[in-house]
Write an enzyme that holds these catalytic residues in place. Structure first.
Site, PDB file in Angstrom:
ATOM      1  N   GLY D  28      -8.953   0.865  -8.477  1.00  0.00           N
ATOM      2  CA  GLY D  28      -7.977  -0.204  -8.602  1.00  0.00           C
ATOM      3  C   GLY D  28      -7.888  -0.612 -10.052  1.00  0.00           C
ATOM      4  O   GLY D  28      -8.872  -0.574 -10.785  1.00  0.00           O
ATOM      5  N   ASN D  29      -6.703  -0.979 -10.468  1.00  0.00           N
ATOM      6  CA  ASN D  29      -6.539  -1.493 -11.813  1.00  0.00           C
ATOM      7  C   ASN D  29      -5.268  -2.311 -11.878  1.00  0.00           C
ATOM      8  O   ASN D  29      -4.296  -2.037 -11.187  1.00  0.00           O
ATOM      9  CB  ASN D  29      -6.534  -0.361 -12.862  1.00  0.00           C
ATOM     10  CG  ASN D  29      -5.680   0.816 -12.449  1.00  0.00           C
ATOM     11  OD1 ASN D  29      -4.469   0.700 -12.331  1.00  0.00           O
ATOM     12  ND2 ASN D  29      -6.306   1.953 -12.210  1.00  0.00           N
ATOM     13  N   SER D  45     -11.645   2.169 -17.985  1.00  0.00           N
ATOM     14  CA  SER D  45     -11.813   3.165 -16.918  1.00  0.00           C
ATOM     15  C   SER D  45     -13.221   3.129 -16.326  1.00  0.00           C
ATOM     16  O   SER D  45     -14.213   3.145 -17.060  1.00  0.00           O
ATOM     17  CB  SER D  45     -11.557   4.560 -17.501  1.00  0.00           C
ATOM     18  OG  SER D  45     -11.719   5.553 -16.512  1.00  0.00           O
ATOM     19  N   GLY D  46     -13.299   3.053 -14.991  1.00  0.00           N
ATOM     20  CA  GLY D  46     -14.552   3.281 -14.284  1.00  0.00           C
ATOM     21  C   GLY D  46     -15.673   2.294 -14.575  1.00  0.00           C
ATOM     22  O   GLY D  46     -16.841   2.615 -14.365  1.00  0.00           O
ATOM     23  N   SER D  75      -8.150   2.563 -18.549  1.00  0.00           N
ATOM     24  CA  SER D  75      -8.017   3.203 -17.237  1.00  0.00           C
ATOM     25  C   SER D  75      -7.321   4.550 -17.359  1.00  0.00           C
ATOM     26  O   SER D  75      -6.345   4.684 -18.109  1.00  0.00           O
ATOM     27  CB  SER D  75      -7.188   2.299 -16.320  1.00  0.00           C
ATOM     28  OG  SER D  75      -6.777   3.019 -15.182  1.00  0.00           O
ATOM     29  N   SER D  76      -7.815   5.532 -16.599  1.00  0.00           N
ATOM     30  CA  SER D  76      -7.193   6.856 -16.661  1.00  0.00           C
ATOM     31  C   SER D  76      -5.742   6.811 -16.175  1.00  0.00           C
ATOM     32  O   SER D  76      -4.970   7.720 -16.458  1.00  0.00           O
ATOM     33  CB  SER D  76      -8.005   7.856 -15.831  1.00  0.00           C
ATOM     34  OG  SER D  76      -8.110   7.400 -14.495  1.00  0.00           O
ATOM     35  N   ASP D  77      -5.367   5.742 -15.462  1.00  0.00           N
ATOM     36  CA  ASP D  77      -3.987   5.617 -14.982  1.00  0.00           C
ATOM     37  C   ASP D  77      -3.065   4.947 -15.998  1.00  0.00           C
ATOM     38  O   ASP D  77      -1.902   4.657 -15.681  1.00  0.00           O
ATOM     39  CB  ASP D  77      -3.966   4.824 -13.672  1.00  0.00           C
ATOM     40  CG  ASP D  77      -4.664   5.571 -12.543  1.00  0.00           C
ATOM     41  OD1 ASP D  77      -4.424   6.780 -12.407  1.00  0.00           O
ATOM     42  OD2 ASP D  77      -5.449   4.942 -11.808  1.00  0.00           O
ATOM     43  N   HIS D  96      -2.405  -1.295  -9.256  1.00  0.00           N
ATOM     44  CA  HIS D  96      -2.614  -0.048  -8.509  1.00  0.00           C
ATOM     45  C   HIS D  96      -3.923  -0.162  -7.749  1.00  0.00           C
ATOM     46  O   HIS D  96      -4.948  -0.514  -8.320  1.00  0.00           O
ATOM     47  CB  HIS D  96      -2.676   1.132  -9.482  1.00  0.00           C
ATOM     48  CG  HIS D  96      -3.123   2.412  -8.849  1.00  0.00           C
ATOM     49  ND1 HIS D  96      -2.556   2.908  -7.691  1.00  0.00           N
ATOM     50  CD2 HIS D  96      -4.091   3.307  -9.196  1.00  0.00           C
ATOM     51  CE1 HIS D  96      -3.157   4.048  -7.365  1.00  0.00           C
ATOM     52  NE2 HIS D  96      -4.094   4.300  -8.252  1.00  0.00           N
ATOM     53  N   HIS D  98      -6.190   1.548  -4.056  1.00  0.00           N
ATOM     54  CA  HIS D  98      -6.219   2.440  -2.902  1.00  0.00           C
ATOM     55  C   HIS D  98      -6.431   1.590  -1.651  1.00  0.00           C
ATOM     56  O   HIS D  98      -7.237   1.917  -0.789  1.00  0.00           O
ATOM     57  CB  HIS D  98      -7.335   3.483  -3.051  1.00  0.00           C
ATOM     58  CG  HIS D  98      -7.067   4.530  -4.083  1.00  0.00           C
ATOM     59  ND1 HIS D  98      -7.636   5.790  -4.032  1.00  0.00           N
ATOM     60  CD2 HIS D  98      -6.284   4.527  -5.183  1.00  0.00           C
ATOM     61  CE1 HIS D  98      -7.222   6.500  -5.085  1.00  0.00           C
ATOM     62  NE2 HIS D  98      -6.404   5.755  -5.790  1.00  0.00           N
ATOM     63  N   ASP D 121      10.164 -11.113   2.986  1.00  0.00           N
ATOM     64  CA  ASP D 121       9.969 -12.224   2.052  1.00  0.00           C
ATOM     65  C   ASP D 121       9.702 -11.743   0.628  1.00  0.00           C
ATOM     66  O   ASP D 121      10.040 -12.430  -0.332  1.00  0.00           O
ATOM     67  CB  ASP D 121       8.786 -13.099   2.506  1.00  0.00           C
ATOM     68  CG  ASP D 121       9.206 -14.172   3.511  1.00  0.00           C
ATOM     69  OD1 ASP D 121      10.415 -14.358   3.730  1.00  0.00           O
ATOM     70  OD2 ASP D 121       8.312 -14.830   4.070  1.00  0.00           O
ATOM     71  N   HIS D 172      -1.432   9.948  -2.432  1.00  0.00           N
ATOM     72  CA  HIS D 172      -2.240   9.187  -3.358  1.00  0.00           C
ATOM     73  C   HIS D 172      -2.429   7.749  -2.853  1.00  0.00           C
ATOM     74  O   HIS D 172      -3.293   7.513  -2.005  1.00  0.00           O
ATOM     75  CB  HIS D 172      -1.586   9.275  -4.747  1.00  0.00           C
ATOM     76  CG  HIS D 172      -2.392   8.677  -5.855  1.00  0.00           C
ATOM     77  ND1 HIS D 172      -2.095   8.886  -7.174  1.00  0.00           N
ATOM     78  CD2 HIS D 172      -3.455   7.846  -5.833  1.00  0.00           C
ATOM     79  CE1 HIS D 172      -2.960   8.233  -7.934  1.00  0.00           C
ATOM     80  NE2 HIS D 172      -3.790   7.597  -7.142  1.00  0.00           N
ATOM     81  N   TYR D 230      12.850 -22.163  -0.632  1.00  0.00           N
ATOM     82  CA  TYR D 230      11.456 -22.171  -0.182  1.00  0.00           C
ATOM     83  C   TYR D 230      10.590 -22.735  -1.306  1.00  0.00           C
ATOM     84  O   TYR D 230      10.843 -22.481  -2.478  1.00  0.00           O
ATOM     85  CB  TYR D 230      11.026 -20.747   0.150  1.00  0.00           C
ATOM     86  CG  TYR D 230       9.626 -20.611   0.682  1.00  0.00           C
ATOM     87  CD1 TYR D 230       9.376 -20.641   2.052  1.00  0.00           C
ATOM     88  CD2 TYR D 230       8.551 -20.463  -0.184  1.00  0.00           C
ATOM     89  CE1 TYR D 230       8.085 -20.518   2.549  1.00  0.00           C
ATOM     90  CE2 TYR D 230       7.255 -20.346   0.300  1.00  0.00           C
ATOM     91  CZ  TYR D 230       7.026 -20.369   1.668  1.00  0.00           C
ATOM     92  OH  TYR D 230       5.752 -20.248   2.144  1.00  0.00           O
TER      93      TYR D 230
END
Lengths: 234, 234, 234, 234
Positions: D28-29, D45-46, D75-77, D96, D98, D121, D172, D230
């Site tokens: 996640g990032n 990253s990691g 992050s690698s992403d 991002h 998983h 919504d 993914h 709202y």
């Protein structure tokens, strides 16, 4: 007192699998090996996790399974662990749990296909399911034969246990392992998460196929081996 | 004040089933029997768990159900518990919950087959489902008749309640029991876990069959009876 | 400062539905009515739960919806609540959430049949699903029309809202209510639990039918009405 | 020290997605953009979440991806995030993960239809699924090509990323975004919740269709745009 670090590592791993939600009651055990010292350590059988201290861990010879240190009876699954260390030379940690979704695949006697990059990050392909044990294997040295059928599965299917660090045992539950005991814990967590997602992915798309080899390679190899670029440089 | 240990054990069990996530609102009750004293104790009806103290437990005669001690009205399910103690002589603790997956099997009116070693460790075979009660059984002494249909189920199917310590009641929910009240709590936890895994195992493999008798025997008997080798020696 | 008890009760109910796991983000609101005072109170729109105090609750006239007390804009669902209080005279508390399984039945546009005694203890029969709103009902006074379709559903199906204290709104989510605001919270919890069990019961037994009327009557009436015998005598 | 607020916001978002249960291990990032300053910040990253401080965040140029501040490897992403900021001008935060059910739709290679008002919504219509990447896209600049296939998906399907702030990547996992980083976190939570409900809604009603456009418009537009009513007035 010897093997202190190994016993501490093994205790920490046993507590980590409880913390990660992989263990119901006392269904779970983690072990670690010290190849240089020729020993493995494992938790005692049927003792509640909250009462464990490092010195409750049982240390055994990797060669013949003789107890080297510890007063308690080791986990009843010890012969399985021992056989895996003896046959899978790259592994130094093993985790066995009855985590829910890994166990569901085991009960359904189905392998866990790689349906996405989450699985591919830690397992380089399908997590296999063993064949059921024969009656005489169950009635004989059951726990040793459990180890043997895992080794047989990887040899028959030509899978390197360093690349696919886990298995589901037909009608039983998963085992995971790793090059270190912390990696074994991580792989047990990923196996469970991948299994839960695979179950629901199949429900949503019953014809789902495993991801292509090129994507499998990409994700596994960006984390493992000489070309890895995930995480901080060491 | 008498029966203090029994009342404390029963309270602890009632709190344990909440802690284990088996209870929604006030749907759950645990009881224990003291065969030597000829009594059982059970929680009062519809009282929030967080307000219970040992002296709120109601003590009744195992012979005729007369209240021996306690000011509150006992659980409305008391006649069921009493009938089970009177007919299943090996049991000394009973747990009733509406735990989600046990209740789902009850609602679906399906027995819980033994699909793996997790189930086999505590239940030596299929966990049966009772037949639905007839209209007159519901309109009559409903809770007593609930106990009667459980006893009928085990007698008709020739199941020893010491070996299969639980049941699901058609359209209702599970009961579990044990030789001690702590064993009854453990069996209620295992029943729920086995039910959840069975549901998903069937989804993954709709043709799934129960595990072979030899594996069932192996797992149940390594934990129970004279040949047991799981846990620490006593 | 008036209506203090009502505002405190309404705040407590709004926090209780969060605590019970029925609320994601700000999707949820609880209201209460004081029939003698001719008012209802409801939480303000879109305010995070952790910041609410009793005086943030908005008090409105049950007759015409005019704000009687409170500086914030009331929940956007206020016209739905108001219409239900005006038409269901036995109710004094309403809870609306997007709790997962109640919402799944709403999205699937399916009623929740009574598959077991858990459901029957609080809902005397099927929990209905409304028809979808027509385009002009959505584009017009949407929240008022939401209340109207609930009332229409109960009138058309001849269901007494005192006996079946909840509904699922097609493509939307559940509403639950009760004779008190605490009962409304309890009924919202039971609706969600019954919905989750119904979904899986249907998966396990796709031909499952609702329980017989005699069992439905037995369970509902042992908790409600003159013959009730559950809980402690008052 | 510059970009302090951006780095604090990005750290808070990274912790919020863990707190919301969207993150397993380090999958996640979250990132944020400061358009005026021409930079984005992302987590390294990691690195375990519990060890992160604001100054661990890596700041990069939005123009060319050059690192402006920070000692760790991002992050690698990062190339995916960067490409999305460069092409979706209305967004200032990206998340991002998983998360389980978003990932299940990704693995099953299925879009997430809008089955109810919860989805509507925050997402004004179907959450699309990208096409699978081709072998050369995986073997080449994989993370950049991941960003490119997201942009391609929205352009081909003529979806405005401001109205549908998320996507699932075939085989993914999901990405979500928003006009602020807090909105991106909220949209990631809603995507996961909508995905879980969609999976079960389809199980309950396999022929389920998306809600009508008029209801979709009503719910999205009562929270977004000039007619929104709202929440509290600003």
């Amino acid at each position: 007192m010897s093997h202190q670090k190994l016993k501490q590592d093994v205790l920490r791993a046993n507590l980590a699998i409880v913390q990660a939600g992989l263990v119901k009651l006392t269904w779970g055990n983690a072990s670690g090996a010290d190849r240089a010292a020729g020993v493995m350590a494992i938790k005692p059988s049927g003792v509640p996790y909250e009462k464990l201290s490092p010195d409750d861990m049982v240390v055994l010879s990797l060669k013949d399974g003789q107890i080297v240190e510890g007063k308690a009876r080791p986990s009843s699954d010890t012969p399985t662990h021992l056989h895996l260390y003896q046959n899978f030379e790259s592994i130094n940690g093993i985790v066995h749990t009855h985590s829910m979704y890994g166990t569901i695949f085991a009960q359904a006697m189905r392998e866990i296909p790689c349906f996405g990059t989450t699985h591919a990050d830690n397992f380089h392909g399908t997590i296999p399911c063993t064949r059921p044990l024969a009656a005489e294997e169950i009635q004989g040295e059951y726990e040793l034969n459990t180890g043997k059928v895992v080794v047989e599965t990887f040899r028959t299917k030509k899978i390197d246990p360093a690349n696919v660090p886990g298995v589901v045992l037909a009608s039983h539950a998963p085992f995971a392992w790793g090059s270190t005991i912390d990696k074994a814990v991580e792989n047990a967590i990923v196996l469970e998460f991948a299994a839960e997602m695979a179950l629901h992915s199949l429900a949503l798309n019953p014809n789902l196929r495993a991801i292509p080899q090129v994507l499998l390679d990409k994700h596994f190899l960006r984390k493992h081996g000489p070309g890895a670029y995930y995480g901080q440089s060491k």
